[in-house]
Design a protein around this motif. Structure first.
Motif, PDB file in Angstrom:
ATOM      1  N   LYS A 163      40.211  16.040 -30.856  1.00  0.00           N
ATOM      2  CA  LYS A 163      41.046  16.590 -31.922  1.00  0.00           C
ATOM      3  C   LYS A 163      40.273  16.545 -33.251  1.00  0.00           C
ATOM      4  O   LYS A 163      39.784  15.484 -33.641  1.00  0.00           O
ATOM      5  N   THR A 164      40.178  17.679 -33.895  1.00  0.00           N
ATOM      6  CA  THR A 164      39.506  17.734 -35.192  1.00  0.00           C
ATOM      7  C   THR A 164      40.207  18.747 -36.075  1.00  0.00           C
ATOM      8  O   THR A 164      41.256  19.305 -35.707  1.00  0.00           O
ATOM      9  N   CYS A 165      39.673  18.982 -37.252  1.00  0.00           N
ATOM     10  CA  CYS A 165      40.207  19.999 -38.156  1.00  0.00           C
ATOM     11  C   CYS A 165      39.061  20.495 -39.037  1.00  0.00           C
ATOM     12  O   CYS A 165      37.991  19.877 -39.086  1.00  0.00           O
ATOM     13  N   LYS A 166      39.273  21.606 -39.715  1.00  0.00           N
ATOM     14  CA  LYS A 166      38.191  22.279 -40.428  1.00  0.00           C
ATOM     15  C   LYS A 166      37.485  21.361 -41.422  1.00  0.00           C
ATOM     16  O   LYS A 166      36.255  21.375 -41.547  1.00  0.00           O
ATOM     17  N   LYS A 167      38.250  20.522 -42.133  1.00  0.00           N
ATOM     18  CA  LYS A 167      37.636  19.707 -43.179  1.00  0.00           C
ATOM     19  C   LYS A 167      36.706  18.629 -42.638  1.00  0.00           C
ATOM     20  O   LYS A 167      35.923  18.049 -43.393  1.00  0.00           O
ATOM     21  N   PHE A 168      36.775  18.367 -41.318  1.00  0.00           N
ATOM     22  CA  PHE A 168      35.904  17.357 -40.726  1.00  0.00           C
ATOM     23  C   PHE A 168      34.823  17.955 -39.825  1.00  0.00           C
ATOM     24  O   PHE A 168      34.093  17.220 -39.166  1.00  0.00           O
ATOM     25  N   HIS A 169      34.717  19.282 -39.792  1.00  0.00           N
ATOM     26  CA  HIS A 169      33.718  19.914 -38.932  1.00  0.00           C
ATOM     27  C   HIS A 169      32.303  19.481 -39.306  1.00  0.00           C
ATOM     28  O   HIS A 169      31.434  19.341 -38.428  1.00  0.00           O
ATOM     29  N   LEU A 170      32.033  19.290 -40.583  1.00  0.00           N
ATOM     30  CA  LEU A 170      30.688  18.935 -41.023  1.00  0.00           C
ATOM     31  C   LEU A 170      30.501  17.428 -41.190  1.00  0.00           C
ATOM     32  O   LEU A 170      29.362  16.966 -41.364  1.00  0.00           O
ATOM     33  N   GLU A 171      31.584  16.671 -41.145  1.00  0.00           N
ATOM     34  CA  GLU A 171      31.495  15.243 -41.383  1.00  0.00           C
ATOM     35  C   GLU A 171      31.579  14.430 -40.094  1.00  0.00           C
ATOM     36  O   GLU A 171      30.756  13.537 -39.855  1.00  0.00           O
ATOM     37  N   ARG A 172      32.546  14.722 -39.261  1.00  0.00           N
ATOM     38  CA  ARG A 172      32.783  13.896 -38.073  1.00  0.00           C
ATOM     39  C   ARG A 172      32.222  14.491 -36.788  1.00  0.00           C
ATOM     40  O   ARG A 172      31.686  13.752 -35.952  1.00  0.00           O
ATOM     41  N   VAL A 173      32.359  15.795 -36.634  1.00  0.00           N
ATOM     42  CA  VAL A 173      31.879  16.417 -35.392  1.00  0.00           C
ATOM     43  C   VAL A 173      30.396  16.165 -35.156  1.00  0.00           C
ATOM     44  O   VAL A 173      29.985  15.870 -34.019  1.00  0.00           O
ATOM     45  N   PRO A 174      29.533  16.233 -36.195  1.00  0.00           N
ATOM     46  CA  PRO A 174      28.124  15.931 -35.942  1.00  0.00           C
ATOM     47  C   PRO A 174      27.887  14.517 -35.392  1.00  0.00           C
ATOM     48  O   PRO A 174      26.941  14.304 -34.634  1.00  0.00           O
ATOM     49  N   VAL A 175      28.741  13.558 -35.742  1.00  0.00           N
ATOM     50  CA  VAL A 175      28.599  12.208 -35.194  1.00  0.00           C
ATOM     51  C   VAL A 175      28.867  12.214 -33.699  1.00  0.00           C
ATOM     52  O   VAL A 175      28.142  11.583 -32.913  1.00  0.00           O
ATOM     53  N   VAL A 176      29.909  12.924 -33.278  1.00  0.00           N
ATOM     54  CA  VAL A 176      30.198  13.033 -31.844  1.00  0.00           C
ATOM     55  C   VAL A 176      29.006  13.633 -31.121  1.00  0.00           C
ATOM     56  O   VAL A 176      28.593  13.157 -30.057  1.00  0.00           O
ATOM     57  N   LYS A 177      28.426  14.678 -31.704  1.00  0.00           N
ATOM     58  CA  LYS A 177      27.303  15.351 -31.054  1.00  0.00           C
ATOM     59  C   LYS A 177      26.061  14.463 -30.992  1.00  0.00           C
ATOM     60  O   LYS A 177      25.269  14.545 -30.050  1.00  0.00           O
ATOM     61  N   LYS A 178      25.875  13.603 -31.986  1.00  0.00           N
ATOM     62  CA  LYS A 178      24.712  12.713 -31.997  1.00  0.00           C
ATOM     63  C   LYS A 178      24.877  11.524 -31.054  1.00  0.00           C
ATOM     64  O   LYS A 178      23.893  10.859 -30.717  1.00  0.00           O
ATOM     65  N   THR A 179      26.094  11.219 -30.684  1.00  0.00           N
ATOM     66  CA  THR A 179      26.344   9.983 -29.930  1.00  0.00           C
ATOM     67  C   THR A 179      26.767  10.254 -28.500  1.00  0.00           C
ATOM     68  O   THR A 179      25.940  10.237 -27.587  1.00  0.00           O
ATOM     69  N   TRP A 180      28.029  10.576 -28.269  1.00  0.00           N
ATOM     70  CA  TRP A 180      28.521  10.550 -26.893  1.00  0.00           C
ATOM     71  C   TRP A 180      28.841  11.914 -26.287  1.00  0.00           C
ATOM     72  O   TRP A 180      29.159  11.996 -25.093  1.00  0.00           O
ATOM     73  N   GLU A 181      28.737  13.008 -27.065  1.00  0.00           N
ATOM     74  CA  GLU A 181      29.094  14.312 -26.502  1.00  0.00           C
ATOM     75  C   GLU A 181      28.277  14.641 -25.255  1.00  0.00           C
ATOM     76  O   GLU A 181      28.798  15.172 -24.266  1.00  0.00           O
ATOM     77  N   LYS A 182      27.004  14.285 -25.276  1.00  0.00           N
ATOM     78  CA  LYS A 182      26.128  14.627 -24.149  1.00  0.00           C
ATOM     79  C   LYS A 182      26.509  13.894 -22.868  1.00  0.00           C
ATOM     80  O   LYS A 182      26.031  14.245 -21.782  1.00  0.00           O
ATOM     81  N   GLN A 183      27.345  12.873 -22.973  1.00  0.00           N
ATOM     82  CA  GLN A 183      27.794  12.153 -21.776  1.00  0.00           C
ATOM     83  C   GLN A 183      28.899  12.899 -21.037  1.00  0.00           C
ATOM     84  O   GLN A 183      29.236  12.548 -19.910  1.00  0.00           O
ATOM     85  N   ALA A 184      29.477  13.909 -21.679  1.00  0.00           N
ATOM     86  CA  ALA A 184      30.599  14.642 -21.097  1.00  0.00           C
ATOM     87  C   ALA A 184      30.115  15.891 -20.385  1.00  0.00           C
ATOM     88  O   ALA A 184      29.190  16.576 -20.836  1.00  0.00           O
ATOM     89  N   SER A 185      30.754  16.190 -19.275  1.00  0.00           N
ATOM     90  CA  SER A 185      30.458  17.421 -18.555  1.00  0.00           C
ATOM     91  C   SER A 185      31.410  18.536 -18.965  1.00  0.00           C
ATOM     92  O   SER A 185      31.014  19.707 -19.041  1.00  0.00           O
ATOM     93  N   ARG A 186      32.661  18.157 -19.250  1.00  0.00           N
ATOM     94  CA  ARG A 186      33.688  19.134 -19.616  1.00  0.00           C
ATOM     95  C   ARG A 186      34.390  18.639 -20.877  1.00  0.00           C
ATOM     96  O   ARG A 186      35.168  17.699 -20.830  1.00  0.00           O
ATOM     97  N   LEU A 187      34.082  19.307 -21.998  1.00  0.00           N
ATOM     98  CA  LEU A 187      34.590  18.859 -23.293  1.00  0.00           C
ATOM     99  C   LEU A 187      34.902  20.060 -24.160  1.00  0.00           C
ATOM    100  O   LEU A 187      34.158  21.049 -24.165  1.00  0.00           O
TER     101      LEU A 187
END
Length: 460
Positions: free
Chosen positions: A238-262
């Motif tokens: 769950k995210t929103c536009k105001k956090f696309h540049l702040e929080r989403v990059p953290v997910v991508k740098k950390t655990w996103e690659k561990q998911a197959s379906r996200l």
């Protein structure tokens, strides 16, 4: 509050001196005649089939030790079987039951988690040191290094003075304390280590040998089979536009690659991430509308069919490999709702719920039953985790607690509480470097988890 009336034993080295002074002052005979049948064991069991098996295993071990000690069997109760009250796990609602059934013929109520390891002979040795007609609360003390929202900023000026027991190490109440008539109902929102222990007690923690569920659960994975596959878990962020540049990059740098379906769900479709706009406007609080839209999408043809659904916030840090291992303990054909359990109004017929920040895990069966019930949000900005909890309560799907999930940051928990955990998640980026926190606590690419597991096996 009555906590100041309970005898205080400050630390392990003071136990013998403190006990001797109490006995001398009361001029009572030594408690050496305490028998095992005077100790009522309450296993803090849960309704899920895996946890029932774990509780039964502990009961069998206690009975075997009793036989080896040539003692009469003590009462051994499974907490989830005592009543249909959802609030029993918070302890306070069940105290009248213990008082009425055991208040005359017993001396102690001993609480154990499902995988607490107990040496009954040593336990009796310690309990015999305490005068039974006094009010005692015995356990392994934890305390916060800083005032924290986890404990509602209790004792903010001196947080180390607020001590509460580590459930996993076991804890005991003397019958005179159980029989008090002024035990009140739990707080509106009891949390782990909080609901009963807003009444503050202190004691010691050297005899009951236990480790938190995290380590014991991790050690039990091999007994349950292989971890579920990455393809078996659908992840909704769950995210929103105001956090696309702040929080989403953290997910991508950390655990996103561990998911197959996200998939990322937002109030704005951004193809660079990408995010999906579910047609639900962003709200400053709650997010119930968004969560129920995710639940509906999960069972539709829009996403691949999986056994498990994980819903997290965009500031949740999580280890998916550890979650895969944990889920090997559970049957996806059952309605399972798993995470860090909180409760609302449990002493007045309330409900339990999974705190959203630490991650909410649902089996497909749980989602299907939830949606089939017709339960809906009363507004888009209603608290999603609490509304889901109300709905689960209405359809009698139990909430299953795991201490591996965390609603707050690592520094918001007692160090000793986390020291013997292999956590699955933490929440919030406030005043921390989230990438560094993930690397330290959740990333298994280094050997920290392996070293911790090895050390604990040696201690066992």
């Amino acid at each position: 509050m009555f906590w100041s009336l309970v005898p205080f034993i400050a630390a392990n080295e003071d136990v013998k001196e403190g006990v001797s002074k109490v006995q001398e002052a009361d001029k009572l005979p030594h408690e050496s005649q305490l028998r095992l049948r005077e100790v009522v064991f309450v296993i803090q069991s849960q309704r899920n089939s895996f946890h029932v098996q774990q509780a039964e295993r502990l009961r069998a071990d206690l009975l075997l030790q009793t036989e080896e000690l040539q003692e009469s069997p003590p009462p051994i109760l499974l907490l989830h079987t005592l009543s249909d009250s959802e609030g029993d796990w918070s302890i306070l609602p069940s105290l009248p039951y213990f008082s009425s059934h055991f208040g005359k013929n017993s001396s102690w109520i001993m609480f154990l988690e499902e995988e607490t390891n107990v040496k009954l002979e040593k336990l009796l040795t310690v309990l015999k040191k305490f005068v039974r007609r006094k009010e005692w609360f015995l356990g392994k003390p934890l305390h916060d290094d800083e005032s924290t929202i986890i404990h509602h900023y209790a004792f903010a000026e001196n947080p180390s003075s607020f001590k509460y027991p580590d459930f996993s190490a076991g804890w005991a109440l003397s019958i005179p304390l159980i029989n008090r008539s002024d035990l009140s109902t739990p707080p509106c929102k009891p949390a782990p280590h909080r609901s009963f222990f807003s009444f503050v007690f202190w004691a010691f923690g050297t005899v009951v040998i236990g480790f938190t569920c995290s380590v014991r659960t991790m050690s039990s994975f091999s007994r349950q089979g292989e971890p579920v596959t990455r393809e078996d878990i659908f992840v909704a962020v769950k995210t929103c536009k105001k956090f696309h540049l702040e929080r989403v990059p953290v997910v991508k740098k950390t655990w996103e690659k561990q998911a197959s379906r996200l998939e990322y769900y937002s109030d704005h479709a951004d193809p660079s991430i990408p995010t999906i706009n579910l047609g639900v406007p962003n709200t400053d609080r709650g997010h119930c509308g968004k969560t129920f839209a995710i639940l509906s999408r999960y069972v539709s043809s829009s996403v691949p069919k999986t056994d498990w659904l994980l819903i997290v916030d965009d500031d949740t840090l999580i280890s998916l490999p550890r979650l895969q291992a944990l889920l090997s303990c559970y049957d996806p054909r059952e309605p399972v709702c798993l995470g860090e359990r909180y409760g609302y109004g449990l002493g007045q017929g309330g409900y339990s719920y999974i705190t959203g920040g630490g991650g909410m895990v649902f089996s497909r069966e749980a989602v299907l039953r939830l949606l089939a019930s017709g339960c809906k949000c009363y507004s888009n900005d209603a608290p999603d985790d609490m509304v889901v909890g109300m709905c689960l309560n209405a359809v009698q799907i139990p909430v299953t607690h795991s201490p591996l999930f965390h609603q707050a940051r690592p520094e918001d928990y007692a160090r000793d509480f986390l020291a013997h955990q292999i956590p699955i998640s933490f929440h919030k980026h406030w005043n921390i470097d989230p990438v560094a926190v993930f690397s330290k606590w959740l990333n298994d690419s280094d050997s920290s988890a392996e070293r911790l597991s090895t050390r604990l096996k040696e201690e066992l």
